[in-house]
Design a protein around this motif. Structure first.
Motif, PDB file in Angstrom:
ATOM      1  N   SER A  30       0.823  -1.199   0.000  1.00 44.77           N
ATOM      2  CA  SER A  30       0.000   0.000   0.000  1.00 44.77           C
ATOM      3  C   SER A  30       0.864   1.259   0.000  1.00 44.77           C
ATOM      4  O   SER A  30       0.368   2.348  -0.278  1.00 44.77           O
ATOM      5  N   SER A  31       2.148   1.100   0.334  1.00 45.32           N
ATOM      6  CA  SER A  31       3.060   2.244   0.305  1.00 45.32           C
ATOM      7  C   SER A  31       3.212   2.748  -1.123  1.00 45.32           C
ATOM      8  O   SER A  31       3.093   1.986  -2.077  1.00 45.32           O
ATOM      9  N   PHE A  32       3.477   4.038  -1.248  1.00 45.02           N
ATOM     10  CA  PHE A  32       3.644   4.632  -2.566  1.00 45.02           C
ATOM     11  C   PHE A  32       4.991   4.226  -3.165  1.00 45.02           C
ATOM     12  O   PHE A  32       5.897   3.798  -2.478  1.00 45.02           O
ATOM     13  N   ALA A  33       5.090   4.401  -4.469  1.00 45.66           N
ATOM     14  CA  ALA A  33       6.304   4.012  -5.197  1.00 45.66           C
ATOM     15  C   ALA A  33       7.541   4.725  -4.682  1.00 45.66           C
ATOM     16  O   ALA A  33       8.650   4.192  -4.759  1.00 45.66           O
ATOM     17  N   ARG A  81      -7.593   0.763  -7.571  1.00 45.54           N
ATOM     18  CA  ARG A  81      -8.311   0.333  -6.374  1.00 45.54           C
ATOM     19  C   ARG A  81      -7.322  -0.414  -5.462  1.00 45.54           C
ATOM     20  O   ARG A  81      -7.022  -1.591  -5.684  1.00 45.54           O
ATOM     21  N   PRO A  82      -6.797   0.260  -4.448  1.00 45.07           N
ATOM     22  CA  PRO A  82      -5.807  -0.353  -3.559  1.00 45.07           C
ATOM     23  C   PRO A  82      -6.433  -1.380  -2.617  1.00 45.07           C
ATOM     24  O   PRO A  82      -7.658  -1.585  -2.615  1.00 45.07           O
ATOM     25  N   PRO A 110      -4.473  -5.047  -6.530  1.00 44.15           N
ATOM     26  CA  PRO A 110      -3.011  -5.104  -6.410  1.00 44.15           C
ATOM     27  C   PRO A 110      -2.435  -6.502  -6.634  1.00 44.15           C
ATOM     28  O   PRO A 110      -1.438  -6.673  -7.354  1.00 44.15           O
ATOM     29  N   TYR A 111      -3.076  -7.529  -6.056  1.00 45.30           N
ATOM     30  CA  TYR A 111      -2.554  -8.886  -6.212  1.00 45.30           C
ATOM     31  C   TYR A 111      -2.844  -9.461  -7.596  1.00 45.30           C
ATOM     32  O   TYR A 111      -2.037 -10.210  -8.148  1.00 45.30           O
ATOM     33  N   ALA A 169      -7.454  -9.383   3.135  1.00 45.83           N
ATOM     34  CA  ALA A 169      -8.691  -9.353   2.353  1.00 45.83           C
ATOM     35  C   ALA A 169      -8.392  -9.229   0.864  1.00 45.83           C
ATOM     36  O   ALA A 169      -9.017  -9.901   0.030  1.00 45.83           O
ATOM     37  N   SER A 170      -7.424  -8.383   0.517  1.00 44.74           N
ATOM     38  CA  SER A 170      -7.029  -8.205  -0.881  1.00 44.74           C
ATOM     39  C   SER A 170      -6.504  -9.501  -1.471  1.00 44.74           C
ATOM     40  O   SER A 170      -6.891  -9.913  -2.569  1.00 44.74           O
TER      41      SER A 170
END
Length: 213
Positions: free
Chosen positions: A100-103, A127-128, A134-135, A160-161
């Motif tokens: 979730s951290s930014f690039a 959608r994070p 993401p996955y 959950a993701s």
């Protein structure tokens, strides 16, 4: 990344507390723990509710800068994390860093480690987490079936993701309490996870590796 592979959560907590207090508000450690694994937009909204008179991008810049400066002195690996990443690389297993951290934080970390094939940062998806995007993005970029992957997570939103993506999941109990759903393997430390454990999990086993006491 944060909390799972590297012990940056205390840096995030300190940065959040400092930022809120600078704007005359109160932000406790419990508040900070509640934000573990959250998207930056969610965290920023919570800080704004406590009086931080900045926009989301300004908050993101302030927090990322503070944490980046703290980590610059050296990578604070979680127990067993570096060894596991290196063992997977040596075995030829593709790895994705899904965070979730930014690039601005994820890319330097991945470059320093030099063992990840793919990096999916929080600001590179629409959608994070807890959304599965993401996955699913990581699996697509790796060219693998999500069902043949193992995701390692330490937060509710991350778990959950990963579960929603169809991946097999290992929940690591680190900074924040987690209560993973059925079918999720549990461990208290990545020091207890090796290639054999990962092979068993991806084959469909659900393990409880937490140590008694």
């Amino acid at each position: 990344m944060d909390g799972t592979l590297v012990d940056t959560e205390p840096h995030w907590w300190a940065a959040e507390i400092e930022l809120v207090e600078a704007h005359g508000g109160t932000w406790t450690r419990a508040d900070a723990v509640g934000m573990v694994g959250s998207a930056m937009s969610v965290c920023a909204a919570a800080l704004q509710e406590r009086g931080v008179a900045l926009g989301t991008e300004e908050i993101a810049h302030a927090l990322n800068s503070a944490v980046g400066a703290a980590v610059a002195a050296g990578i604070p690996w979680q127990p067993g994390a570096r060894e596991l990443v290196e063992a997977l690389h040596a075995a030829g297993v593709p790895q994705a860093l899904v965070t979730s951290s930014f690039a601005v934080l994820a890319d330097p970390f991945a470059t320093a480690v030099g063992l990840f094939d793919v990096v999916v940062a929080g600001d590179r998806v629409r959608r994070p987490k807890p959304d599965p995007e993401p996955y699913l993005t990581a699996a697509r970029q790796l060219g693998v079936d999500p069902a043949r992957t193992v995701a390692v997570e330490d937060s509710r939103s991350g778990i959950a993701s990963a579960v929603a993506s169809g991946a097999r999941v290992i929940a690591v109990q680190t900074a924040a309490p987690v209560a993973p759903p059925a079918g999720v393997t549990r461990t208290g430390s990545l020091a207890d996870v090796d290639l054999d454990v990962l092979a068993r999990v991806v084959a469909g086993e659900t393990l409880d590796l937490r140590r008694a006491g």
